[in-house]
Design a protein around this motif. Sequence first.
Motif, mmCIF file in Angstrom:
data_model
loop_
_atom_site.group_PDB
_atom_site.id
_atom_site.type_symbol
_atom_site.label_atom_id
_atom_site.label_comp_id
_atom_site.label_asym_id
_atom_site.label_seq_id
_atom_site.Cartn_x
_atom_site.Cartn_y
_atom_site.Cartn_z
ATOM 1 N N PHE A 53 0.445 6.529 7.781
ATOM 2 C CA PHE A 53 -0.545 6.570 6.708
ATOM 3 C C PHE A 53 0.144 6.514 5.357
ATOM 4 C CE2 PHE A 53 -4.336 7.756 9.080
ATOM 5 C CZ PHE A 53 -3.790 8.203 10.270
ATOM 6 N N VAL A 54 -0.377 5.714 4.452
ATOM 7 C CA VAL A 54 0.094 5.758 3.074
ATOM 8 C C VAL A 54 -0.665 6.874 2.378
ATOM 9 C CG1 VAL A 54 0.679 3.317 3.017
ATOM 10 C CG2 VAL A 54 -1.605 4.037 2.320
ATOM 11 N N GLU A 55 -0.274 7.202 1.160
ATOM 12 C CA GLU A 55 -0.854 8.378 0.509
ATOM 13 C C GLU A 55 -2.344 8.226 0.225
ATOM 14 O OE1 GLU A 55 1.047 9.066 -3.205
ATOM 15 O OE2 GLU A 55 1.052 6.966 -3.791
ATOM 16 N N ILE B 193 5.558 -9.120 2.190
ATOM 17 C CA ILE B 193 4.483 -8.890 3.158
ATOM 18 C C ILE B 193 4.137 -7.401 3.222
ATOM 19 C CG2 ILE B 193 3.886 -8.953 5.619
ATOM 20 C CD1 ILE B 193 5.538 -11.541 5.800
ATOM 21 N N LEU B 194 5.168 -6.553 3.266
ATOM 22 C CA LEU B 194 4.944 -5.111 3.314
ATOM 23 C C LEU B 194 4.230 -4.633 2.055
ATOM 24 C CD1 LEU B 194 8.336 -3.817 4.783
ATOM 25 C CD2 LEU B 194 6.124 -3.896 5.946
ATOM 26 N N GLY B 195 4.625 -5.194 0.916
ATOM 27 C CA GLY B 195 3.986 -4.801 -0.337
ATOM 28 C C GLY B 195 2.496 -5.084 -0.348
ATOM 29 N N ILE C 198 -1.601 2.170 8.260
ATOM 30 C CA ILE C 198 -0.704 1.010 8.204
ATOM 31 C C ILE C 198 -0.044 0.826 9.565
ATOM 32 C CG2 ILE C 198 1.338 0.005 7.125
ATOM 33 C CD1 ILE C 198 -0.972 0.247 5.213
ATOM 34 N N GLN C 199 -0.141 -0.363 10.131
ATOM 35 C CA GLN C 199 0.534 -0.691 11.383
ATOM 36 C C GLN C 199 1.793 -1.493 11.056
ATOM 37 O OE1 GLN C 199 -0.222 0.265 14.347
ATOM 38 N NE2 GLN C 199 -2.378 0.779 14.423
ATOM 39 N N LEU D 215 3.082 -0.964 1.522
ATOM 40 C CA LEU D 215 4.371 -0.335 1.745
ATOM 41 C C LEU D 215 5.394 -0.882 0.752
ATOM 42 C CD1 LEU D 215 4.672 -0.231 5.646
ATOM 43 C CD2 LEU D 215 3.960 1.577 4.095
ATOM 44 N N LYS D 216 5.882 -0.017 -0.114
ATOM 45 C CA LYS D 216 6.880 -0.397 -1.110
ATOM 46 C C LYS D 216 7.705 0.835 -1.456
ATOM 47 C CE LYS D 216 3.397 0.186 -4.731
ATOM 48 N NZ LYS D 216 2.649 -0.484 -5.828
ATOM 49 N N LEU D 217 8.739 0.645 -2.241
ATOM 50 C CA LEU D 217 9.578 1.774 -2.625
ATOM 51 C C LEU D 217 8.737 2.863 -3.288
ATOM 52 C CD1 LEU D 217 12.751 -0.024 -4.081
ATOM 53 C CD2 LEU D 217 12.473 1.033 -1.840
ATOM 54 N N GLY D 218 8.904 4.088 -2.831
ATOM 55 C CA GLY D 218 8.166 5.218 -3.387
ATOM 56 C C GLY D 218 6.896 5.563 -2.648
ATOM 57 N N THR D 219 6.408 4.654 -1.782
ATOM 58 C CA THR D 219 5.189 4.941 -1.026
ATOM 59 C C THR D 219 5.401 6.141 -0.112
ATOM 60 O OG1 THR D 219 4.512 2.617 -1.001
ATOM 61 C CG2 THR D 219 3.526 4.042 0.664
#
Length: 220
Positions: free
Chosen positions: A198-200, A178-180, A205-206, A184-188
Amino acid sequence: MSTGHFQEFEDEYLETMYEFYEREPEERVRTGSLAKSLKISPASATEMVQRLASKGFLDYVPYKGSMLTEKGLEHGKMMKRRHRLAEVLLEHLPFEGNHHETACRLEHAIDDDLDVALSVYLGNPTLDPSGRNIPDIKDDLSSRLVTSSANLCELSSLKDGQKGSISIISLSLEDIEILGKIGLKLGTEIVNDGQNRFVESGDIIQVTKSLAENIILVLA
Protein backbone atom coordinates in the motif's frame (compact mmCIF):
# COMPACT_ATOMS: atom_id res chain seq x y z
CA MET A 1 53.25 9.24 -17.45
CA SER A 2 51.39 11.05 -14.68
CA THR A 3 51.41 9.75 -11.12
CA GLY A 4 47.69 9.03 -11.39
CA HIS A 5 48.13 6.96 -14.54
CA PHE A 6 51.09 5.13 -13.06
CA GLN A 7 49.05 4.28 -9.97
CA GLU A 8 46.33 2.90 -12.22
CA PHE A 9 48.97 0.80 -14.00
CA GLU A 10 50.11 -0.64 -10.66
CA ASP A 11 46.48 -1.30 -9.74
CA GLU A 12 46.02 -3.30 -12.95
CA TYR A 13 49.05 -5.47 -12.17
CA LEU A 14 47.84 -6.22 -8.65
CA GLU A 15 44.30 -6.88 -9.83
CA THR A 16 45.63 -9.32 -12.44
CA MET A 17 47.80 -10.99 -9.80
CA TYR A 18 44.64 -11.39 -7.72
CA GLU A 19 42.97 -13.18 -10.64
CA PHE A 20 45.85 -15.69 -10.64
CA TYR A 21 45.47 -15.96 -6.85
CA GLU A 22 41.77 -16.80 -7.22
CA ARG A 23 42.69 -19.76 -9.43
CA GLU A 24 45.83 -20.99 -7.62
CA PRO A 25 46.31 -19.29 -4.22
CA GLU A 26 49.59 -21.06 -3.39
CA GLU A 27 51.26 -20.82 -6.80
CA ARG A 28 53.82 -18.27 -7.92
CA VAL A 29 52.96 -16.41 -11.12
CA ARG A 30 55.58 -16.55 -13.84
CA THR A 31 56.41 -13.10 -15.19
CA GLY A 32 55.79 -14.39 -18.73
CA SER A 33 52.29 -15.49 -17.74
CA LEU A 34 51.61 -12.10 -16.18
CA ALA A 35 52.91 -10.32 -19.29
CA LYS A 36 50.68 -12.45 -21.53
CA SER A 37 47.61 -11.78 -19.40
CA LEU A 38 48.27 -8.02 -19.44
CA LYS A 39 49.27 -8.07 -23.13
CA ILE A 40 52.60 -6.38 -22.51
CA SER A 41 56.25 -7.31 -23.07
CA PRO A 42 58.02 -9.61 -20.58
CA ALA A 43 60.59 -6.85 -20.00
CA SER A 44 57.87 -4.37 -18.98
CA ALA A 45 56.28 -6.95 -16.71
CA THR A 46 59.63 -7.70 -15.04
CA GLU A 47 60.26 -4.02 -14.42
CA MET A 48 56.85 -3.51 -12.82
CA VAL A 49 57.06 -6.72 -10.77
CA GLN A 50 60.37 -5.56 -9.33
CA ARG A 51 58.88 -2.15 -8.57
CA LEU A 52 55.86 -3.66 -6.80
CA ALA A 53 58.14 -6.02 -4.88
CA SER A 54 60.20 -3.04 -3.67
CA LYS A 55 56.97 -1.48 -2.37
CA GLY A 56 56.02 -4.64 -0.47
CA PHE A 57 53.12 -5.70 -2.70
CA LEU A 58 54.81 -8.77 -4.19
CA ASP A 59 57.19 -11.51 -3.10
CA TYR A 60 59.35 -11.85 -6.22
CA VAL A 61 61.93 -14.57 -6.83
CA PRO A 62 63.83 -14.26 -10.14
CA TYR A 63 63.15 -17.14 -12.56
CA LYS A 64 60.47 -18.53 -10.24
CA GLY A 65 57.83 -15.82 -10.28
CA SER A 66 55.80 -13.71 -7.87
CA MET A 67 53.19 -14.07 -5.17
CA LEU A 68 51.05 -11.42 -3.55
CA THR A 69 52.14 -10.38 -0.09
CA GLU A 70 49.46 -9.69 2.52
CA LYS A 71 49.60 -6.03 1.51
CA GLY A 72 49.40 -6.89 -2.18
CA LEU A 73 46.56 -9.34 -1.64
CA GLU A 74 44.51 -6.71 0.15
CA HIS A 75 45.05 -4.19 -2.64
CA GLY A 76 44.44 -6.63 -5.49
CA LYS A 77 41.30 -7.93 -3.80
CA MET A 78 40.04 -4.37 -3.34
CA MET A 79 40.57 -3.53 -7.01
CA LYS A 80 38.86 -6.71 -8.17
CA ARG A 81 35.91 -6.00 -5.87
CA ARG A 82 35.54 -2.50 -7.28
CA HIS A 83 35.78 -3.74 -10.86
CA ARG A 84 33.03 -6.30 -10.31
CA LEU A 85 30.87 -3.81 -8.42
CA ALA A 86 31.22 -1.48 -11.41
CA GLU A 87 30.04 -4.28 -13.71
CA VAL A 88 26.97 -4.85 -11.51
CA LEU A 89 26.25 -1.12 -11.59
CA LEU A 90 26.47 -1.03 -15.38
CA GLU A 91 23.97 -3.90 -15.58
CA HIS A 92 21.46 -1.65 -13.80
CA LEU A 93 21.93 1.21 -16.26
CA PRO A 94 20.66 1.62 -19.83
CA PHE A 95 24.29 1.32 -20.94
CA GLU A 96 25.07 -0.22 -24.32
CA GLY A 97 28.87 0.12 -24.31
CA ASN A 98 31.51 -2.45 -23.39
CA HIS A 99 30.83 -3.32 -19.76
CA HIS A 100 34.23 -4.83 -19.04
CA GLU A 101 36.30 -2.01 -20.51
CA THR A 102 34.14 0.64 -18.85
CA ALA A 103 34.35 -1.16 -15.50
CA CYS A 104 38.15 -1.14 -15.90
CA ARG A 105 38.01 2.65 -16.03
CA LEU A 106 35.39 3.09 -13.31
CA GLU A 107 37.16 0.92 -10.74
CA HIS A 108 39.93 3.52 -10.37
CA ALA A 109 37.38 6.21 -9.48
CA ILE A 110 35.80 4.18 -6.67
CA ASP A 111 37.15 5.22 -3.26
CA ASP A 112 36.17 3.88 0.17
CA ASP A 113 33.09 6.12 0.46
CA LEU A 114 31.81 5.16 -2.98
CA ASP A 115 32.56 1.48 -2.32
CA VAL A 116 30.23 1.60 0.70
CA ALA A 117 27.60 3.65 -1.13
CA LEU A 118 27.54 1.35 -4.18
CA SER A 119 27.37 -1.71 -1.95
CA VAL A 120 24.31 -0.29 -0.19
CA TYR A 121 22.73 0.91 -3.44
CA LEU A 122 23.22 -2.45 -5.18
CA GLY A 123 22.12 -4.51 -2.17
CA ASN A 124 25.67 -5.69 -1.32
CA PRO A 125 25.86 -8.17 -4.22
CA THR A 126 28.08 -11.25 -3.87
CA LEU A 127 28.24 -12.16 -7.58
CA ASP A 128 28.98 -10.09 -10.67
CA PRO A 129 26.89 -10.42 -13.87
CA SER A 130 29.08 -13.33 -15.02
CA GLY A 131 28.55 -15.24 -11.80
CA ARG A 132 32.04 -14.57 -10.40
CA ASN A 133 32.43 -13.90 -6.68
CA ILE A 134 32.71 -10.28 -5.61
CA PRO A 135 35.38 -10.13 -2.89
CA ASP A 136 34.27 -8.91 0.53
CA ILE A 137 34.62 -5.24 1.38
CA LYS A 138 37.76 -4.21 3.28
CA ASP A 139 37.65 -5.08 6.98
CA ASP A 140 37.85 -1.44 8.05
CA LEU A 141 34.77 -0.62 5.94
CA SER A 142 32.60 -3.58 6.94
CA SER A 143 31.15 -1.87 10.02
CA ARG A 144 30.22 1.17 7.91
CA LEU A 145 28.48 -1.09 5.42
CA VAL A 146 26.56 -2.88 8.16
CA THR A 147 25.48 0.43 9.71
CA SER A 148 24.47 1.91 6.36
CA SER A 149 22.48 -1.22 5.45
CA ALA A 150 20.89 -1.87 8.87
CA ASN A 151 17.55 -0.21 8.16
CA LEU A 152 17.35 -1.09 4.49
CA CYS A 153 15.09 -3.78 3.07
CA GLU A 154 14.09 -4.94 -0.40
CA LEU A 155 10.40 -4.42 -1.11
CA SER A 156 10.21 -8.14 -1.91
CA SER A 157 11.42 -8.92 1.64
CA LEU A 158 9.10 -6.52 3.48
CA LYS A 159 7.38 -8.53 6.21
CA ASP A 160 3.71 -8.46 7.16
CA GLY A 161 2.89 -5.17 8.83
CA GLN A 162 6.29 -3.61 8.16
CA LYS A 163 6.47 -0.05 6.88
CA GLY A 164 9.12 1.77 4.92
CA SER A 165 9.80 4.57 2.47
CA ILE A 166 11.44 4.03 -0.90
CA SER A 167 15.10 5.03 -0.74
CA ILE A 168 16.61 3.35 -3.80
CA ILE A 169 15.15 2.21 -7.12
CA SER A 170 17.82 0.17 -8.90
CA LEU A 171 16.03 -0.24 -12.23
CA SER A 172 16.10 1.07 -15.78
CA LEU A 173 14.71 4.53 -16.50
CA GLU A 174 11.81 2.89 -18.33
CA ASP A 175 10.87 0.78 -15.30
CA ILE A 176 11.25 3.79 -12.99
CA GLU A 177 8.84 5.78 -15.17
CA ILE A 178 6.33 2.92 -15.11
CA LEU A 179 6.55 2.68 -11.31
CA GLY A 180 6.08 6.42 -11.01
CA LYS A 181 2.82 6.21 -12.94
CA ILE A 182 1.39 3.77 -10.38
CA GLY A 183 2.58 5.83 -7.42
CA LEU A 184 5.93 4.28 -6.56
CA LYS A 185 8.80 6.77 -6.44
CA LEU A 186 11.55 7.89 -4.11
CA GLY A 187 10.07 8.82 -0.74
CA THR A 188 6.82 6.89 -1.21
CA GLU A 189 5.74 5.22 2.06
CA ILE A 190 4.60 1.61 1.82
CA VAL A 191 3.16 -0.94 4.23
CA ASN A 192 2.80 -4.68 3.62
CA ASP A 193 -0.56 -6.14 4.59
CA GLY A 194 0.58 -9.69 3.89
CA GLN A 195 -0.19 -9.91 0.18
CA ASN A 196 -0.28 -6.42 -1.26
CA ARG A 197 1.74 -3.23 -0.94
CA PHE A 198 0.00 0.00 0.00
CA VAL A 199 1.17 3.52 -0.73
CA GLU A 200 0.44 6.17 1.87
CA SER A 201 -2.75 7.21 0.11
CA GLY A 202 -4.15 3.73 0.75
CA ASP A 203 -4.11 2.67 -2.89
CA ILE A 204 -3.12 -0.97 -3.43
CA ILE A 205 -0.05 -1.43 -5.58
CA GLN A 206 0.84 -4.74 -7.25
CA VAL A 207 4.53 -5.19 -8.08
CA THR A 208 6.21 -8.20 -9.67
CA LYS A 209 8.87 -9.98 -7.61
CA SER A 210 11.64 -9.07 -10.09
CA LEU A 211 10.81 -5.37 -9.73
CA ALA A 212 10.29 -5.57 -5.97
CA GLU A 213 13.79 -7.04 -5.53
CA ASN A 214 15.24 -3.82 -6.95
CA ILE A 215 13.25 -1.39 -4.82
CA ILE A 216 14.97 -0.63 -1.51
CA LEU A 217 13.14 0.79 1.49
CA VAL A 218 14.27 2.51 4.66
CA LEU A 219 12.24 0.80 7.37
CA ALA A 220 10.11 2.99 9.59
